[in-house]
Structure formats: structure tokens, C-alpha cells
Design a protein around this motif. Structure first.
Motif, short mmCIF file in Angstrom:
data_model
loop_
_atom_site.label_atom_id
_atom_site.label_comp_id
_atom_site.label_asym_id
_atom_site.label_seq_id
_atom_site.Cartn_x
_atom_site.Cartn_y
_atom_site.Cartn_z
N TYR A 1 3.47 6.49 4.57
CA TYR A 1 3.30 6.94 5.96
C TYR A 1 3.47 5.77 6.92
CZ TYR A 1 1.27 9.01 10.13
OH TYR A 1 1.08 9.46 11.42
N PHE B 1 -0.33 6.84 1.76
CA PHE B 1 -0.64 6.18 3.02
C PHE B 1 0.38 5.08 3.32
CE2 PHE B 1 -3.00 2.80 5.37
CZ PHE B 1 -3.15 3.49 6.56
N ILE C 1 -4.25 11.41 6.18
CA ILE C 1 -3.16 10.98 5.31
C ILE C 1 -3.77 10.56 3.99
CG2 ILE C 1 -1.18 9.46 5.02
CD1 ILE C 1 -2.62 9.63 8.44
N GLU D 1 -5.33 13.10 12.25
CA GLU D 1 -4.60 13.51 11.05
C GLU D 1 -5.26 12.87 9.83
OE1 GLU D 1 -0.42 12.78 11.18
OE2 GLU D 1 -0.21 13.42 13.28
#
Length: 302
Positions: free
Chosen positions: A83, A80, A12, A10
Motif C-alpha cells: 500500500y 501494508f 490496511i 481506512e
């Protein structure tokens, strides 16, 4: 949030995350890389290797590996960080949450280990900060690009409360001062005279993998660690910083022994390579010419 039993990548914001969860009943490794492992751009990030991922995944060990995209990236973007706040809850199911990072990666863990709720982290020659005004004694910090998104004075990992084990070379002045800045009582392992290349030295001594895997499951066997370090006198770079004396503790006899081994190592591995000698001379001359030009420019601009 996390997919099980499948290799997943992924992006981010300006960070790539690659992970593989094999068994939720085993520890989870969270890793951050050194600055030299930066991925050039977003396009490259879709396929570029992510530092440390293969090492753990090939052993079927749970791994979440982060990698920065571009320079001036200190894992500090708001997206980030948000996240990570969410990820903390997702990894709470694991029996142990372990961090591992080197240099910039050690810095990133200093910043985020508490946020992630890690149980412990292994840092190799970490920077505690990348703020030039806080660490003017570290050439790596002084020459680093400033963050593109943060005030560098706010990026300081010295207050990390997660239990930290730090491996570093006390003869490296900058690395020693970074370690000294941490406010908690650290577990430290010292490897002298290898400079800011601790993982490289451990790899050359066939110790790096054992150190990481021991830490993952518990603690590093210090007796075994220091026995293994006896082989470092066979490393070509071991005696390079021999004249540096931490706390002036070197006796004349010890200095003589160091220089003897350094000379023997140089003779044993001596290679006459004209092309390299020529390249070094050219580089040195170029640097001197540039310094002279800069001085002349300053004089003429007055």
C-alpha cells in the motif's frame, strides 16, 4: 486514491490509516505512533483515536496518520508495504512530504521514509531496530514481542537515506546506541536527563508544538530549542539519571550541582502517600518472590 476535504479512515491489513487533505498546495505530514498507542483489535480500530491525527487536523494541516493494531506489529505486513508503494505516487503532488514519529514510530519511519519518498522526517528517541540479537542493550527491544510476519533481522532502519532530524537523550544508553547505528549524517538535538520520554518533556516545557510546526515548514530553531530546555530542571524526572556520565565528562563540581538540584526538587515536590509506598513495597516483594521461585524451579529441574 486520496479523497480531498473529508476526514477518512481506512484499515490496511493490521494498520489503521486516518487522513484529511485540506490543501494540496501545503505540506503533507505522515506520522507513526509509539508502541504504547497500539489499538487492541480490528473491532476497536473502526472508532479508536489515531495517534497525532487530531493535533494536525484541528489546525487544518494535511495529515496522514498510521496506527498499528495489536502487539508484535512493526508496520511490516506485505499488504501494508504494498500500500505504501502505491501511496508514494498519490502524495507526490504535495510540495513537501514530512514524516514525524516517536520511539516505534521513529523506527517505522526509518523503515518506510525512503519507500514513501519523504523529503525529511523528525524522529524522537527512535529505535533503529527491534531485533534482539542486534540490540541486546535495549530493554525495550529485548522485552518486545517478535513480529508476527517478519524475520526481525530484516527490520532494520539504520540505512534510511531520507534526511533525518533526531531528538534524544544521550544519557539514555539505549537511545544513544540506536542513534549511533544510523548510517547517514543526522541532524541531532540533544535533551539531557529526561530518558526515553522526550515528547513528554517537550510537552511539559510547552515546546513540543513549536518544535513540530517549525520542522513541518523548515527546520527547528536550535537557539530557541536549547534556551527552552533550561526549564527542564523544574521537571520532576530531570535529575533521575544524574549519575550517568556520557564519556565520563562530568566534573565533580557538576555532579555536586546536579545532586543539589535533585535534592531540592525532591524536597519541593515531596508528598507522603502511604498507599503508593505500600504498593511499591508489595510490587518489590512480589518480584523478589518470583525470582526465588524461578531459581528453585531451575535447581529442582536439574
Amino acid at each position: 486514491m486520496l479523497k480531498l476535504n473529508i476526514e477518512t479512515r481506512e484499515i490496511i491489513d493490521n494498520v489503521v490509516m486516518k487522513y484529511h487533505i485540506f490543501d494540496v498546495n501545503q505540506p503533507i505530514m505522515i506520522t507513526f505512533p509509539p508502541v504504547c498507542q497500539s489499538i487492541q483489535n480490528i473491532d476497536a480500530a473502526t472508532n479508536a483515536p489515531v495517534w497525532s491525527f487530531d493535533y494536525f487536523a484541528n489546525r487544518k494541516l494535511n495529515i496522514i496518520a498510521f496506527n498499528h493494531i495489536g502487539e508484535g506489529n512493526y508496520f511490516d505486513s506485505a499488504i501494508f508495504i504494498s500500500y505504501l508503494d502505491t501511496l508514494k505516487h498519490a502524495i507526490a503532488i504535495f510540495p513537501s512530504k514530512v514524516g514525524y514519529g516517536t520511539s516505534l514510530g521513529g523506527f517505522a519511519l526509518s523503515l518506510h521514509a525512503d519507500r514513501l519518498g519523504l523529503d525529511k522526517a523528525l524522529l524522537m528517541m527512535p529505535q533503529s531496530t527491534y531485533c534482539k540479537s542486534i540490540a541486546p542493550w535495549d530493554p525495550i527491544v529485548v522485552n518486545a514481542q517478535d513480529s508476527k510476519v517478519s524475520d526481525m533481522t530484516t527490520l532494520d532502519g539504520k540505512g534510511c537515506k531520507t534526511p533525518l532530524t533526531v531528538i534524544y537523550d544521550p544519557l539514555s544508553i539505549a537511545d544513544r546506541l540506536h542513534v549511533k547505528r544510523y548510517e547517514q549524517a543526522l541532524t541531532t538535538l540533544k535533551i539531557y536527563a529526561v530518558g526515553h520520554r522526550v515528547p513528554r518533556a517537550l510537552q511539559h516545557l510547552n515546546m513540543l508544538s513549536d518544535v513540530i510546526l517549525q520542522f513541518r515548514l523548515g527546520s527547528i530553531d536550535q537557539d530557541s530549542f536549547y534556551r527552552g530546555l533550561r526549564g527542564r530542571r523544574n521537571l520532576s524526572y530531570y535529575f533521575r539519571d544524574a549519575i550517568k556520565k556520557p564519556n565520563n565528562s562530568y566534573t565533580n563540581k557538576r555532579i555536586a550541582i546536579i545532586y543539589w538540584h535533585k535534592t531540592k526538587q525532591t524536597i519541593t515536590h515531596f508528598k507522603f502517600e502511604p498507599s503508593k509506598i505500600s504498593e511499591r513495597i508489595t510490587t518489590s516483594c512480589h518480584k523478589r518472590i518470583m525470582k526465588i521461585k524461578l531459581k528453585l524451579q531451575k535447581i529442582l529441574s536439574r
